[in-house]
Design an enzyme around this catalytic site. Structure first.
Site, PDB file in Angstrom:
ATOM      1  N   LYS A  38       6.200 -13.605 -16.104  1.00 61.55           N
ATOM      2  CA  LYS A  38       5.664 -13.087 -17.362  1.00 61.55           C
ATOM      3  C   LYS A  38       4.939 -14.204 -18.118  1.00 61.55           C
ATOM      4  O   LYS A  38       3.840 -14.009 -18.644  1.00 61.55           O
ATOM      5  CB  LYS A  38       6.831 -12.555 -18.195  1.00 61.55           C
ATOM      6  N   LEU A 253       7.810  15.094 -39.072  1.00 61.20           N
ATOM      7  CA  LEU A 253       8.245  16.489 -39.126  1.00 61.20           C
ATOM      8  C   LEU A 253       7.466  17.330 -38.115  1.00 61.20           C
ATOM      9  O   LEU A 253       7.314  18.530 -38.300  1.00 61.20           O
ATOM     10  CB  LEU A 253       8.050  17.051 -40.542  1.00 61.20           C
ATOM     11  N   GLY A 256       8.190  19.740 -31.596  1.00 57.91           N
ATOM     12  CA  GLY A 256       7.600  19.558 -30.264  1.00 57.91           C
ATOM     13  C   GLY A 256       8.657  19.579 -29.185  1.00 57.91           C
ATOM     14  O   GLY A 256       9.588  20.397 -29.229  1.00 57.91           O
ATOM     15  N   GLY A 260      11.821  11.005 -27.793  1.00 55.59           N
ATOM     16  CA  GLY A 260      12.242  10.210 -26.632  1.00 55.59           C
ATOM     17  C   GLY A 260      11.957   8.758 -26.908  1.00 55.59           C
ATOM     18  O   GLY A 260      11.942   8.333 -28.060  1.00 55.59           O
ATOM     19  N   CYS A 263      13.865   3.840 -28.283  1.00 60.14           N
ATOM     20  CA  CYS A 263      14.580   3.536 -29.530  1.00 60.14           C
ATOM     21  C   CYS A 263      15.433   4.682 -30.064  1.00 60.14           C
ATOM     22  O   CYS A 263      16.652   4.548 -30.164  1.00 60.14           O
ATOM     23  CB  CYS A 263      13.591   3.096 -30.603  1.00 60.14           C
ATOM     24  N   LYS A 266      18.530   5.868 -28.010  1.00 59.20           N
ATOM     25  CA  LYS A 266      19.488   4.766 -27.893  1.00 59.20           C
ATOM     26  C   LYS A 266      20.130   4.429 -29.241  1.00 59.20           C
ATOM     27  O   LYS A 266      21.349   4.268 -29.341  1.00 59.20           O
ATOM     28  CB  LYS A 266      18.729   3.535 -27.350  1.00 59.20           C
TER      29      LYS A 266
HETATM   30  C1  UDX Z   1      10.676   4.176 -33.384  1.00 60.21           C
HETATM   31  C2  UDX Z   1      10.602   3.966 -34.918  1.00 60.21           C
HETATM   32  O1  UDX Z   1       9.572   4.796 -35.462  1.00 60.21           O
HETATM   33  C3  UDX Z   1      10.372   2.523 -35.250  1.00 60.21           C
HETATM   34  O2  UDX Z   1      10.371   2.332 -36.658  1.00 60.21           O
HETATM   35  C4  UDX Z   1      11.492   1.720 -34.603  1.00 60.21           C
HETATM   36  O3  UDX Z   1      11.419   0.387 -34.914  1.00 60.21           O
HETATM   37  C5  UDX Z   1      11.478   1.938 -33.104  1.00 60.21           C
HETATM   38  O4  UDX Z   1      11.657   3.312 -32.850  1.00 60.21           O
HETATM   39  P1  UDX Z   1       8.949   4.411 -31.381  1.00 60.21           P
HETATM   40  O5  UDX Z   1      10.140   4.707 -30.509  1.00 60.21           O
HETATM   41  O6  UDX Z   1       7.955   3.423 -30.903  1.00 60.21           O
HETATM   42  O7  UDX Z   1       9.409   3.886 -32.824  1.00 60.21           O
HETATM   43  O8  UDX Z   1       8.173   5.802 -31.579  1.00 60.21           O
HETATM   44  P2  UDX Z   1       7.985   6.903 -32.730  1.00 60.21           P
HETATM   45  O9  UDX Z   1       6.559   6.943 -33.123  1.00 60.21           O
HETATM   46  O10 UDX Z   1       8.972   6.732 -33.798  1.00 60.21           O
HETATM   47  O11 UDX Z   1       8.303   8.247 -31.895  1.00 60.21           O
HETATM   48  C6  UDX Z   1       9.582   8.470 -31.282  1.00 60.21           C
HETATM   49  C7  UDX Z   1       9.633   9.817 -30.613  1.00 60.21           C
HETATM   50  O12 UDX Z   1       9.655  10.873 -31.576  1.00 60.21           O
HETATM   51  C8  UDX Z   1       8.454  10.147 -29.689  1.00 60.21           C
HETATM   52  O13 UDX Z   1       8.950  10.773 -28.510  1.00 60.21           O
HETATM   53  C9  UDX Z   1       7.600  11.093 -30.500  1.00 60.21           C
HETATM   54  O14 UDX Z   1       6.834  11.952 -29.702  1.00 60.21           O
HETATM   55  C10 UDX Z   1       8.667  11.840 -31.268  1.00 60.21           C
HETATM   56  N1  UDX Z   1       8.200  12.411 -32.541  1.00 60.21           N
HETATM   57  C11 UDX Z   1       7.770  11.595 -33.550  1.00 60.21           C
HETATM   58  C12 UDX Z   1       8.244  13.796 -32.728  1.00 60.21           C
HETATM   59  O15 UDX Z   1       8.640  14.555 -31.836  1.00 60.21           O
HETATM   60  N2  UDX Z   1       7.851  14.304 -33.934  1.00 60.21           N
HETATM   61  C13 UDX Z   1       7.424  13.521 -34.961  1.00 60.21           C
HETATM   62  O16 UDX Z   1       7.100  14.078 -36.034  1.00 60.21           O
HETATM   63  C14 UDX Z   1       7.367  12.115 -34.766  1.00 60.21           C
END
Ligand code: UDX
Length: 437
Positions: A38, A253, A256, A260, A263, A266
């Site tokens: 890396k 909000l 869908g 997933g 973050c 977990k």
């Molecule tokens: C998240 C947090 O937003 C971030 O602050 C934290 O530090 C790490 O975890 P991330 O996992 O990168 O970030 O993605 P995020 O944009 O939060 O989306 C997470 C999941 O929720 C995705 O699968 C997304 O499709 C879903 N989602 C998000 C929805 O289904 N509906 C929404 O309105 C927003």
């Protein structure tokens, strides 16, 4: 400490993007990773992850001499004022967090410490981890040196990581004493965000509480989508009408396929586990998990209800990443949809703008799965087209061509990218989430 010497240990999403953004605002940054391949890639100008805007920013800061890479923790500890720990904290089968990487780094730092350093935990960790890190360093450090352990959780979203880091909503700094506060404030001063200084336990809880709340918002919208389908209402209108109340807010909000990624699932499990250990059964969050799992089951049922037998059906799937703007497929709802359709005997034609390489490990190419380079090729000869990730370019699909090239014009949209009335006008059988039947 205007131009601080910063070492970042761990060059994953959080470490690499944080290090690069610190360099961008003028700090001197050394990124450490124990994986020499890396480090070699990064030194040669390569970026191991897809993140909009990152490659350019890395190149600029390497050229300016503010961003360097090494596989030596000793070098990182020696040449720093502040050491950030940004190593993975993966989930264990029971939902708790594996803290062995954090512990390993704490011991390594301890073995090289020769003078005062601020040691900052940026990885997402359970409450009380900063106390444990301090105890570990004290135990394993041979020299009699002073140090402070700070908790500074990161809130970046993948796909928007550079933007989130450069313009954060807030910075949380959890401390055990006042000594590191001025230096930490100065490190973050260029980002011009509100800074909240708390104790370390509160800072650690803020991260889990925030992510769990965002997941709760998504599950709330998904639960509403079920009611909307039963009542003939439109979930997008309901959540917009709710969200414009400033106390609620319109973001997170979107109903869908459920959330997933690496973050939310977990962090939610970890927070439930931590709460249990602290003597509280956080049933509200267990329900958030249940709604999320059920949303996936409902979507698969929607596909089988529409297509009846899936065996040998040709199904196009747009999207493999867990959300737009990323190549990350960890705990991706889109991958789960594909795996479940494959198990039912369907023949898939799949495409994702960025995640196809990473997806191949979880969804191997073969007689049942064909990877296509262009989204427009996906619908050809299909009995149904499934939208699994909210990439904005999918909404620009050539619908007339799609309609003409499909075997039967059925679109099952897990991300509500299209307008139901327009799809009907174009002759599609169109099913989406929480908008009519
Ligand atoms: C998240 C947090 O937003 C971030 O602050 C934290 O530090 C790490 O975890 P991330 O996992 O990168 O970030 O993605 P995020 O944009 O939060 O989306 C997470 C999941 O929720 C995705 O699968 C997304 O499709 C879903 N989602 C998000 C929805 O289904 N509906 C929404 O309105 C927003």
């Amino acid at each position: 400490m205007k131009n601080a010497r910063i070492t970042i240990i761990g060059t994953g999403y959080v470490g690499l993007v944080s290090g690069t953004c610190f360099a961008e605002v003028g700090h001197q940054v050394l990124c450490v990773d124990k994986d020499p391949h890396k480090i070699e890639t990064l030194r040669n100008g390569g970026i191991p992850i897809y993140e909009p805007g990152l490659e350019e920013m890395v190149r600029r800061n390497v050229a300016a001499g503010r961003l360097q890479f090494t596989d030596s923790t000793a070098e990182g500890v020696e040449n720093s004022d502040i050491i950030f720990i940004a190593v993975p904290t993966p989930p264990q089968p029971d939902g708790s967090v594996d803290l062995s990487f954090i512990e390993g780094v704490a011991r390594e730092i301890a073995s090289h410490l020769t003078g005062y350093r601020i040691i900052v935990d940026k990885s997402t960790v359970p409450v009380k981890t900063a106390e444990k890190v301090a105890e570990t360093i004290r135990r394993y450090c041979k020299a009699r040196v002073e140090f402070d352990v700070v908790s500074n959780p990161e809130f970046l979203r993948e796909g928007f990581a550079v933007e989130d880091l450069m313009k954060p909503d807030r910075i949380v700094i959890g401390v055990g004493s006042q000594r590191p506060v001025t230096a930490m404030r100065e490190v973050y001063e260029p980002f011009q965000a509100p800074i909240i200084v708390t104790d370390t336990n509160s800072a650690e809880l803020i991260k889990h509480a925030a992510n769990s709340f965002l997941a709760l918002k998504i599950s709330y919208a998904n639960a509403l989508s079920v009611i909307c389908e039963a009542a003939g209402a439109n979930v997008q209108e309901v959540t917009r009408g709710m969200g414009l109340d400033a106390r609620i807010g319109t973001r997170f909000l979107q109903a869908g396929l459920g959330f997933g990624g690496s973050c939310f699932p977990k962090d939610l499990s970890a927070f439930i586990q931590i709460s249990t250990e602290l003597g509280y059964d956080f049933r509200l969050l267990k329900e958030v998990q249940r709604i999320n799992a059920e949303q996936m089951d409902r979507f698969i049922k929607r596909i089988t209800d529409t297509l009846w037998v899936l065996k040998a059906k040709r199904i196009g799937v747009l999207g493999l990443a867990f959300k737009q703007n990323t190549d990350d497929v960890r705990t991706s709802p889109a991958i789960e949809v594909c795996q479940r359709l494959v198990r039912e005997g369907a023949m898939l034609r799949v495409h994702d703008p960025q995640a196809m390489d990473k997806a191949r490990t979880l969804l191997p190419e073969g007689p049942q799965v064909t990877y296509l380079l262009s989204q427009d090729e996906v619908p050809e000869g299909c009995d149904a087209l499934v939208i699994a990730t909210e990439w904005p370019q999918f909404a620009k699909l050539d619908l007339a061509r799609t309609r003409a090239s499909m075997n039967t014009p059925i679109v099952i949209d897990g991300r509500n990218l299209f307008d139901p009335a327009e799809m009907e006008r174009l002759g599609f059988i169109y099913k989406s989430i929480g908008r009519g039947s």
